[in-house]
Design a protein around this motif. Structure first.
Motif, mmCIF file in Angstrom:
data_model
loop_
_atom_site.group_PDB
_atom_site.id
_atom_site.type_symbol
_atom_site.label_atom_id
_atom_site.label_comp_id
_atom_site.label_asym_id
_atom_site.label_seq_id
_atom_site.Cartn_x
_atom_site.Cartn_y
_atom_site.Cartn_z
ATOM 1 N N MET A 60 0.818 -1.197 0.000
ATOM 2 C CA MET A 60 0.000 0.000 0.000
ATOM 3 C C MET A 60 0.862 1.260 0.000
ATOM 4 O O MET A 60 0.515 2.239 -0.636
ATOM 5 C CB MET A 60 -0.938 -0.044 1.219
ATOM 6 N N ILE A 61 1.984 1.204 0.724
ATOM 7 C CA ILE A 61 2.875 2.364 0.770
ATOM 8 C C ILE A 61 3.511 2.599 -0.597
ATOM 9 O O ILE A 61 3.641 3.750 -1.038
ATOM 10 C CB ILE A 61 3.948 2.177 1.863
ATOM 11 N N LEU A 62 3.863 1.526 -1.286
ATOM 12 C CA LEU A 62 4.436 1.655 -2.624
ATOM 13 C C LEU A 62 3.429 2.276 -3.589
ATOM 14 O O LEU A 62 3.768 3.168 -4.370
ATOM 15 C CB LEU A 62 4.900 0.289 -3.122
ATOM 16 N N TYR A 63 2.186 1.818 -3.517
ATOM 17 C CA TYR A 63 1.124 2.369 -4.358
ATOM 18 C C TYR A 63 0.935 3.860 -4.093
ATOM 19 O O TYR A 63 0.842 4.663 -5.025
ATOM 20 C CB TYR A 63 -0.179 1.611 -4.102
ATOM 21 N N ALA A 64 0.891 4.230 -2.826
ATOM 22 C CA ALA A 64 0.710 5.644 -2.468
ATOM 23 C C ALA A 64 1.900 6.478 -2.930
ATOM 24 O O ALA A 64 1.727 7.604 -3.424
ATOM 25 C CB ALA A 64 0.518 5.779 -0.962
ATOM 26 N N SER A 65 3.102 5.938 -2.814
ATOM 27 C CA SER A 65 4.299 6.672 -3.247
ATOM 28 C C SER A 65 4.302 6.891 -4.750
ATOM 29 O O SER A 65 4.599 7.990 -5.228
ATOM 30 C CB SER A 65 5.559 5.913 -2.840
ATOM 31 N N VAL A 66 3.951 5.855 -5.497
ATOM 32 C CA VAL A 66 3.915 5.981 -6.961
ATOM 33 C C VAL A 66 2.836 6.971 -7.381
ATOM 34 O O VAL A 66 3.071 7.825 -8.256
ATOM 35 C CB VAL A 66 3.687 4.598 -7.607
ATOM 36 N N MET A 67 1.677 6.893 -6.776
ATOM 37 C CA MET A 67 0.602 7.831 -7.122
ATOM 38 C C MET A 67 0.973 9.269 -6.771
ATOM 39 O O MET A 67 0.651 10.201 -7.503
ATOM 40 C CB MET A 67 -0.703 7.426 -6.432
ATOM 41 N N PHE A 68 1.662 9.450 -5.655
ATOM 42 C CA PHE A 68 2.113 10.785 -5.255
ATOM 43 C C PHE A 68 3.103 11.345 -6.270
ATOM 44 O O PHE A 68 2.975 12.499 -6.706
ATOM 45 C CB PHE A 68 2.748 10.718 -3.867
ATOM 46 N N LEU A 69 4.083 10.540 -6.684
ATOM 47 C CA LEU A 69 5.059 11.005 -7.669
ATOM 48 C C LEU A 69 4.406 11.299 -9.017
ATOM 49 O O LEU A 69 4.737 12.289 -9.673
ATOM 50 C CB LEU A 69 6.178 9.978 -7.828
ATOM 51 N N LEU A 128 -9.529 4.112 -11.845
ATOM 52 C CA LEU A 128 -8.628 3.680 -10.772
ATOM 53 C C LEU A 128 -9.304 3.738 -9.408
ATOM 54 O O LEU A 128 -9.088 2.865 -8.565
ATOM 55 C CB LEU A 128 -7.363 4.529 -10.765
ATOM 56 N N THR A 129 -10.127 4.733 -9.187
ATOM 57 C CA THR A 129 -10.857 4.835 -7.927
ATOM 58 C C THR A 129 -11.831 3.682 -7.757
ATOM 59 O O THR A 129 -11.935 3.093 -6.675
ATOM 60 C CB THR A 129 -11.604 6.176 -7.849
ATOM 61 N N ILE A 130 -12.530 3.328 -8.815
ATOM 62 C CA ILE A 130 -13.455 2.197 -8.758
ATOM 63 C C ILE A 130 -12.703 0.905 -8.468
ATOM 64 O O ILE A 130 -13.136 0.089 -7.637
ATOM 65 C CB ILE A 130 -14.274 2.100 -10.059
ATOM 66 N N ILE A 131 -11.585 0.703 -9.144
ATOM 67 C CA ILE A 131 -10.782 -0.498 -8.899
ATOM 68 C C ILE A 131 -10.287 -0.529 -7.472
ATOM 69 O O ILE A 131 -10.340 -1.567 -6.799
ATOM 70 C CB ILE A 131 -9.611 -0.568 -9.900
ATOM 71 N N GLU A 132 -9.819 0.600 -6.976
ATOM 72 C CA GLU A 132 -9.318 0.663 -5.593
ATOM 73 C C GLU A 132 -10.424 0.382 -4.586
ATOM 74 O O GLU A 132 -10.208 -0.344 -3.602
ATOM 75 C CB GLU A 132 -8.707 2.041 -5.343
ATOM 76 N N ILE A 133 -11.597 0.924 -4.803
ATOM 77 C CA ILE A 133 -12.722 0.689 -3.882
ATOM 78 C C ILE A 133 -13.114 -0.792 -3.894
ATOM 79 O O ILE A 133 -13.366 -1.379 -2.838
ATOM 80 C CB ILE A 133 -13.919 1.584 -4.265
ATOM 81 N N ARG A 134 -13.140 -1.410 -5.070
ATOM 82 C CA ARG A 134 -13.510 -2.832 -5.130
ATOM 83 C C ARG A 134 -12.456 -3.712 -4.487
ATOM 84 O O ARG A 134 -12.786 -4.744 -3.907
ATOM 85 C CB ARG A 134 -13.723 -3.242 -6.564
ATOM 86 N N LEU A 135 -11.185 -3.334 -4.597
ATOM 87 C CA LEU A 135 -10.132 -4.132 -3.957
ATOM 88 C C LEU A 135 -10.143 -3.997 -2.445
ATOM 89 O O LEU A 135 -9.782 -4.932 -1.743
ATOM 90 C CB LEU A 135 -8.759 -3.725 -4.506
ATOM 91 N N MET A 136 -10.552 -2.850 -1.949
ATOM 92 C CA MET A 136 -10.575 -2.623 -0.508
ATOM 93 C C MET A 136 -11.788 -3.230 0.166
ATOM 94 O O MET A 136 -11.774 -3.512 1.355
ATOM 95 C CB MET A 136 -10.542 -1.134 -0.193
ATOM 96 N N SER A 137 -12.872 -3.430 -0.577
ATOM 97 C CA SER A 137 -14.090 -3.960 0.065
ATOM 98 C C SER A 137 -14.154 -5.468 0.024
ATOM 99 O O SER A 137 -13.407 -6.170 -0.466
ATOM 100 C CB SER A 137 -15.334 -3.391 -0.607
#
Length: 112
Positions: free
Chosen positions: A1-10, A103-112
């Motif tokens: 999750m930290i890697l994903y957040a770092s890549v999205m931030f960059l 990407l938001t839809i994919i992220e929401i489905r992966l988290m639920s």
């Protein structure tokens, strides 16, 4: 999750630089100190790792907006070129909004 957040931030920082560059070119054109500053980042014949890194930095942060503006203005020029470039920026914005929603839809489905 930290890697994903770092890549999205960059990626978001790179997109922000691209938009700032695009709007600076739309407002002031190519003959400004900012445009000369941006053009100095790119080396046509990179000699060492620093030049290669700066080319990568240029492409990620300024390159698409700068090269797009140069190509459109060489082909069309004047007000017509600026309007076409503004349309290009608008189209890219719409495409990025669609990608962000997917990407938001994919992220929401992966988290639920």
């Amino acid at each position: 999750m930290i890697l994903y957040a770092s890549v999205m931030f960059l990626l978001s920082i790179c997109l922000a630089f691209q938009y700032v560059t695009a709007f600076m070119f739309l407002m002031f054109g190519r003959n400004t100190p900012y445009a000369r500053f941006v053009e100095k980042f790119y080396e046509h014949q990179p000699k060492d790792w620093y030049d290669k890194f700066m080319n990568f930095f240029y492409i990620m942060n300024y390159g698409v907006a700068h090269r797009g503006y140069v190509k459109v203005m060489e082909k069309h020029g004047g007000i017509k070129g600026k309007l076409r470039y503004a349309g290009f920026v608008f189209l890219v914005t719409i495409i990025l909004i669609i990608i962000a929603n997917i990407l938001t839809i994919i992220e929401i489905r992966l988290m639920s």
